[in-house]
Design a protein around this motif. Sequence first.
Motif, PDB file in Angstrom:
ATOM      1  N   ASP A   1      -2.841   0.664  -4.094  1.00 59.32           N
ATOM      2  CA  ASP A   1      -2.565  -0.381  -3.689  1.00 59.32           C
ATOM      3  C   ASP A   1      -2.162  -1.531  -4.830  1.00 59.32           C
ATOM      4  O   ASP A   1      -2.578  -1.416  -5.848  1.00 59.32           O
ATOM      5  CB  ASP A   1      -3.717  -0.985  -2.981  1.00 59.32           C
ATOM      6  CG  ASP A   1      -4.162  -0.289  -1.766  1.00 59.32           C
ATOM      7  OD1 ASP A   1      -3.277   0.336  -1.186  1.00 59.32           O
ATOM      8  OD2 ASP A   1      -5.373  -0.467  -1.067  1.00 59.32           O
ATOM      9  N   ILE A   2      -1.361  -2.542  -4.255  1.00 58.13           N
ATOM     10  CA  ILE A   2      -0.935  -3.426  -5.260  1.00 58.13           C
ATOM     11  C   ILE A   2      -1.526  -4.955  -4.313  1.00 58.13           C
ATOM     12  O   ILE A   2      -1.255  -5.252  -3.140  1.00 58.13           O
ATOM     13  CB  ILE A   2       0.515  -3.708  -5.449  1.00 58.13           C
ATOM     14  CG1 ILE A   2       1.137  -2.323  -6.072  1.00 58.13           C
ATOM     15  CG2 ILE A   2       0.754  -4.902  -6.266  1.00 58.13           C
ATOM     16  CD1 ILE A   2       2.472  -2.352  -5.911  1.00 58.13           C
ATOM     17  N   SER A   3      -2.575  -5.851  -5.203  1.00 55.63           N
ATOM     18  CA  SER A   3      -2.919  -6.809  -4.362  1.00 55.63           C
ATOM     19  C   SER A   3      -1.923  -7.830  -4.480  1.00 55.63           C
ATOM     20  O   SER A   3      -1.023  -8.235  -5.051  1.00 55.63           O
ATOM     21  CB  SER A   3      -4.076  -7.401  -5.054  1.00 55.63           C
ATOM     22  OG  SER A   3      -4.899  -6.330  -5.627  1.00 55.63           O
ATOM     23  N   ASP A   4      -2.292  -8.830  -3.489  1.00 55.41           N
ATOM     24  CA  ASP A   4      -1.650 -10.231  -3.196  1.00 55.41           C
ATOM     25  C   ASP A   4      -1.622 -10.940  -4.593  1.00 55.41           C
ATOM     26  O   ASP A   4      -2.571 -11.093  -5.314  1.00 55.41           O
ATOM     27  CB  ASP A   4      -2.270 -11.144  -2.185  1.00 55.41           C
ATOM     28  CG  ASP A   4      -1.412 -12.103  -1.382  1.00 55.41           C
ATOM     29  OD1 ASP A   4       0.006 -11.977  -1.737  1.00 55.41           O
ATOM     30  OD2 ASP A   4      -1.875 -13.008  -1.134  1.00 55.41           O
TER      31      ASP A   4
ATOM     32  N   GLY B   1       5.013  10.642   3.303  1.00 59.11           N
ATOM     33  CA  GLY B   1       3.981   9.686   3.079  1.00 59.11           C
ATOM     34  C   GLY B   1       4.274   8.167   3.805  1.00 59.11           C
ATOM     35  O   GLY B   1       5.223   8.128   4.614  1.00 59.11           O
ATOM     36  N   ALA B   2       3.803   7.159   3.392  1.00 58.55           N
ATOM     37  CA  ALA B   2       3.932   5.798   3.910  1.00 58.55           C
ATOM     38  C   ALA B   2       3.592   4.656   3.067  1.00 58.55           C
ATOM     39  O   ALA B   2       3.238   5.013   2.036  1.00 58.55           O
ATOM     40  CB  ALA B   2       2.971   5.844   5.144  1.00 58.55           C
ATOM     41  N   ILE B   3       4.521   3.948   3.208  1.00 59.18           N
ATOM     42  CA  ILE B   3       4.383   2.350   2.677  1.00 59.18           C
ATOM     43  C   ILE B   3       4.156   1.269   3.466  1.00 59.18           C
ATOM     44  O   ILE B   3       4.762   1.013   4.440  1.00 59.18           O
ATOM     45  CB  ILE B   3       5.577   2.123   1.794  1.00 59.18           C
ATOM     46  CG1 ILE B   3       6.257   3.457   0.902  1.00 59.18           C
ATOM     47  CG2 ILE B   3       5.740   0.829   1.018  1.00 59.18           C
ATOM     48  CD1 ILE B   3       7.600   3.056   0.142  1.00 59.18           C
ATOM     49  N   PHE B   4       3.080   0.580   3.087  1.00 64.42           N
ATOM     50  CA  PHE B   4       2.651  -0.683   3.817  1.00 64.42           C
ATOM     51  C   PHE B   4       2.902  -2.108   3.232  1.00 64.42           C
ATOM     52  O   PHE B   4       3.080  -2.161   1.824  1.00 64.42           O
ATOM     53  CB  PHE B   4       1.306  -0.740   4.123  1.00 64.42           C
ATOM     54  CG  PHE B   4       0.819   0.628   4.991  1.00 64.42           C
ATOM     55  CD1 PHE B   4       0.591   0.513   6.677  1.00 64.42           C
ATOM     56  CD2 PHE B   4       0.601   1.699   4.624  1.00 64.42           C
ATOM     57  CE1 PHE B   4       0.488   1.331   7.250  1.00 64.42           C
ATOM     58  CE2 PHE B   4       0.072   2.980   5.456  1.00 64.42           C
ATOM     59  CZ  PHE B   4       0.363   2.710   6.657  1.00 64.42           C
TER      60      PHE B   4
ATOM     61  N   GLY C   1       0.849  -1.177  -0.106  1.00 64.26           N
ATOM     62  CA  GLY C   1       0.129   0.123   0.037  1.00 64.26           C
ATOM     63  C   GLY C   1       0.798   1.178   0.065  1.00 64.26           C
ATOM     64  O   GLY C   1       1.730   1.396   0.874  1.00 64.26           O
ATOM     65  N   ILE C   2       0.815   1.976  -1.056  1.00 67.42           N
ATOM     66  CA  ILE C   2       1.570   3.262  -1.085  1.00 67.42           C
ATOM     67  C   ILE C   2       0.599   4.304  -0.810  1.00 67.42           C
ATOM     68  O   ILE C   2      -0.698   4.582  -1.443  1.00 67.42           O
ATOM     69  CB  ILE C   2       1.940   3.298  -2.437  1.00 67.42           C
ATOM     70  CG1 ILE C   2       2.275   2.351  -3.024  1.00 67.42           C
ATOM     71  CG2 ILE C   2       2.899   4.603  -2.547  1.00 67.42           C
ATOM     72  CD1 ILE C   2       3.916   1.948  -2.958  1.00 67.42           C
ATOM     73  N   ARG C   3       0.958   5.278   0.451  1.00 63.47           N
ATOM     74  CA  ARG C   3      -0.011   6.373   0.522  1.00 63.47           C
ATOM     75  C   ARG C   3       0.641   7.669   0.677  1.00 63.47           C
ATOM     76  O   ARG C   3       1.676   7.965   1.332  1.00 63.47           O
ATOM     77  CB  ARG C   3      -0.379   5.949   2.227  1.00 63.47           C
ATOM     78  CG  ARG C   3      -0.977   4.919   2.262  1.00 63.47           C
ATOM     79  CD  ARG C   3      -2.628   5.131   2.094  1.00 63.47           C
ATOM     80  NE  ARG C   3      -3.258   3.905   1.921  1.00 63.47           N
ATOM     81  CZ  ARG C   3      -3.269   2.848   0.925  1.00 63.47           C
ATOM     82  NH1 ARG C   3      -2.504   3.078   0.055  1.00 63.47           N
ATOM     83  NH2 ARG C   3      -4.107   1.825   1.298  1.00 63.47           N
TER      84      ARG C   3
ATOM     85  N   GLU D   1       3.637  -1.390   8.459  1.00 61.64           N
ATOM     86  CA  GLU D   1       4.262   0.032   7.960  1.00 61.64           C
ATOM     87  C   GLU D   1       5.650  -0.269   7.840  1.00 61.64           C
ATOM     88  O   GLU D   1       6.465  -0.730   8.909  1.00 61.64           O
ATOM     89  CB  GLU D   1       3.815   1.249   8.643  1.00 61.64           C
ATOM     90  CG  GLU D   1       4.226   2.474   8.066  1.00 61.64           C
ATOM     91  CD  GLU D   1       3.595   3.771   8.834  1.00 61.64           C
ATOM     92  OE1 GLU D   1       2.421   3.368   9.897  1.00 61.64           O
ATOM     93  OE2 GLU D   1       3.954   4.798   8.447  1.00 61.64           O
ATOM     94  N   ILE D   2       6.126   0.124   6.728  1.00 64.97           N
ATOM     95  CA  ILE D   2       7.802  -0.414   6.545  1.00 64.97           C
ATOM     96  C   ILE D   2       8.684   0.813   5.888  1.00 64.97           C
ATOM     97  O   ILE D   2       9.922   0.520   5.844  1.00 64.97           O
ATOM     98  CB  ILE D   2       8.121  -1.513   5.353  1.00 64.97           C
ATOM     99  CG1 ILE D   2       7.422  -1.232   4.144  1.00 64.97           C
ATOM    100  CG2 ILE D   2       7.170  -2.562   5.838  1.00 64.97           C
ATOM    101  CD1 ILE D   2       7.776  -1.800   2.903  1.00 64.97           C
ATOM    102  N   GLU D   3       8.005   2.003   5.709  1.00 64.51           N
ATOM    103  CA  GLU D   3       8.891   2.900   5.080  1.00 64.51           C
ATOM    104  C   GLU D   3      10.308   3.532   6.007  1.00 64.51           C
ATOM    105  O   GLU D   3      11.071   3.762   5.363  1.00 64.51           O
ATOM    106  CB  GLU D   3       8.110   4.193   4.770  1.00 64.51           C
ATOM    107  CG  GLU D   3       7.819   5.117   5.941  1.00 64.51           C
ATOM    108  CD  GLU D   3       6.593   4.714   6.521  1.00 64.51           C
ATOM    109  OE1 GLU D   3       5.840   3.739   6.256  1.00 64.51           O
ATOM    110  OE2 GLU D   3       5.873   5.639   7.118  1.00 64.51           O
ATOM    111  N   ASN D   4      10.047   3.082   7.306  1.00 65.24           N
ATOM    112  CA  ASN D   4      11.479   3.423   8.011  1.00 65.24           C
ATOM    113  C   ASN D   4      12.351   2.290   8.301  1.00 65.24           C
ATOM    114  O   ASN D   4      13.375   2.410   8.980  1.00 65.24           O
ATOM    115  CB  ASN D   4      10.979   4.194   9.508  1.00 65.24           C
ATOM    116  CG  ASN D   4      10.224   5.463   9.209  1.00 65.24           C
ATOM    117  OD1 ASN D   4      10.674   6.189   8.125  1.00 65.24           O
ATOM    118  ND2 ASN D   4       9.334   5.924   9.851  1.00 65.24           N
TER     119      ASN D   4
END
Lengths: 354, 304
Positions: A31-34, A64-67, A11-13, A72-75
């Motif tokens: 969003d990118i699906s499974d 922003g944020a990446i999931f 998920g890109i926010r 949440e993984i962006e950090n």
Amino acid sequence: MVTETKPPAVGIRSACKDYGSFTALRSVSFDISDNEFFTLLGPSGCGKTTLLRMIAGFEGITDGAIFLYGEEIENLPPDRRPVNTVFQNYSLFPHMDVAENVGFGLRMLGWTKGDIAARVKQMIALVKLEDFAHRRPAQLSGGQQQRVALARAMAPRPKVLLLDEPLSALDLKLRQNMREELKALQQETGITFIFVTHDQEEALSMSDRIAVMSAGEVQQIGSPEEIYEFPVNRFVADFIGDTNMLEAEVQQVGEGFVTCQIGDAQLTAVASQAVTQGQKGWLSIRPERLTIASDGLPATVEQTIYLGTDTQILARIEGGLNLRVRAQNDGARLAQGDCIFLNVADGAARFLVE
Amino acid sequence: MAAGIGGRTVSSAFAPIRLWLLLPSWVVIGFFLLIPVLLILVYSFLTKEFRGGVIWDFTLAAYDQFLFDRGLFGDDPPTIQWTYITIFVRSILQAAVATVLCLLIGFPTAWYIATRAARMRSIWLFLVTVPYWVNLLIRTVSMKFLIRENGPLNEFLLALGIIDSPLEIINTDIAVQLGLFYSYLPFMVLPIYAAVERYNFALSEAGADLYAGRWTIMREIVLPVVKPGIIAGCILVFVPSLGAFLAPDLLGGAKNFMIGSLIEEQFKGQAGNWPFGAASSMILLSMVLVVLFFYARGQAREQV
């Protein structure tokens, strides 16, 4: 495709990337699906590689944020993200042989020697390099190195596999074979693929969905058919495939269609969004949706280019505009100066704004 | 294998021209390398003349003198002569320590320079080589001045109150180390710089992508890939350190004698013994060749 129980693979926010003098990414969200084969497509400098490198962790995020599956993984640093990358120039470790390259990630994850050996063997078999397990990368061809890079990235069972223009260094024939293999691999393994390319043919032939990017923004997200048949703006229509792009002005707004003046003729077109009378924009007509018929737009043949299965005809319509037409080769030959009529297939003309 | 056969494409018709083109190189190598070494080899088997020079009589006396003690008049039963062997061992140790020291300081230096922007790199490289515009003798004497008992270093430390009495650095192994380190550091920095500059940092990214931490990436990817540069640097520091005589002479004093000084003594002034100096040189040369041989064999094995 997104189920309620499972969060999207990625998920890109509102992701932004600002290099100070240059903004690579302006607030991108999707969003990118499974299990999806998702492609980021665009010309160089559009931000597609930056976005991929942000998901991998090689580039920080300005805002922003990446999931990843809801987390949440962006950090996180790259070595703490359960994603793996196939690099553009493979970046194989030159001092390790094929098996050591493929096993590297597993060793870092602390797998036992036996487990590593079994998994490496399995991956090397998957990419059909059994006979090359003890060769160094320098002793392999480009296509073989490509396979090693794939096996190395897939060995640790990443949740998402990132591919950064992995086919661009291969020659045409190999590239076409690898496309089919990549697609098959993705379906076999069920891993979510995020594929970066500037090659629209590659994107169309492999992807479940494509995000067309330009100038740091996502222009359109959709299946290959949607992107090709129903481009939302001039950039997408122009970048994907070949098209006739004609300046046009809306004459009349109907229900679901608009009428535009092209040369001396009136054309009915589908509008990609709500438009008003008098609005200026573009008409896009794919060359293969134009046919030579017994009546329609009168035109003169300017030039014909023989392309094997079909012929490209450059036809001048009244009013002085040139249109490219793709006609199947059925034995009939046209010559320069021939007078023909062009028929525009239903729904083939699309009215687009910039 | 494919990489190894490049450059073999010139057809055999060009072979004679190629030989002629290589002639100047062969002449230079012959005059300045092969003939001097052969001369030393020959001299090491001749008889010494008392005021320097040689008598053309074949003898193994020089090598015998190096290895065996036969008493004052030369008629006692031979025992092992430890004096020169000790000097050699100490020289090897000194050179090895100097090499490690240069590596410890040189690698981070080279890394730092190689990872700067292109313009800054040339400035840093220039700064590293600046001392080389000054003669080695002058630099070594300056070093002596710097570290002597009432030199600037000691005065500085005394003034700061870090020490109560001057450090005795001069005429110790540490002084010799300082001299060797200072003399040969750039020989370590430059080849490592060249290797790191060529290093493809995408490999480090690939390592991080495959779950390796920073130190693991350094140990398992960077170091193996830049190893040729590190080894070249080590050879370039170790070999001249082994034969150095300025630093040990000027900074180490009489009790920190090294091979270089031993050889130098034999060719200098009236007390010289040319065959003995030549023999010592040949022993030094063969030791260096042995080291290089094992290195070359190791390299060849890795290329398979």
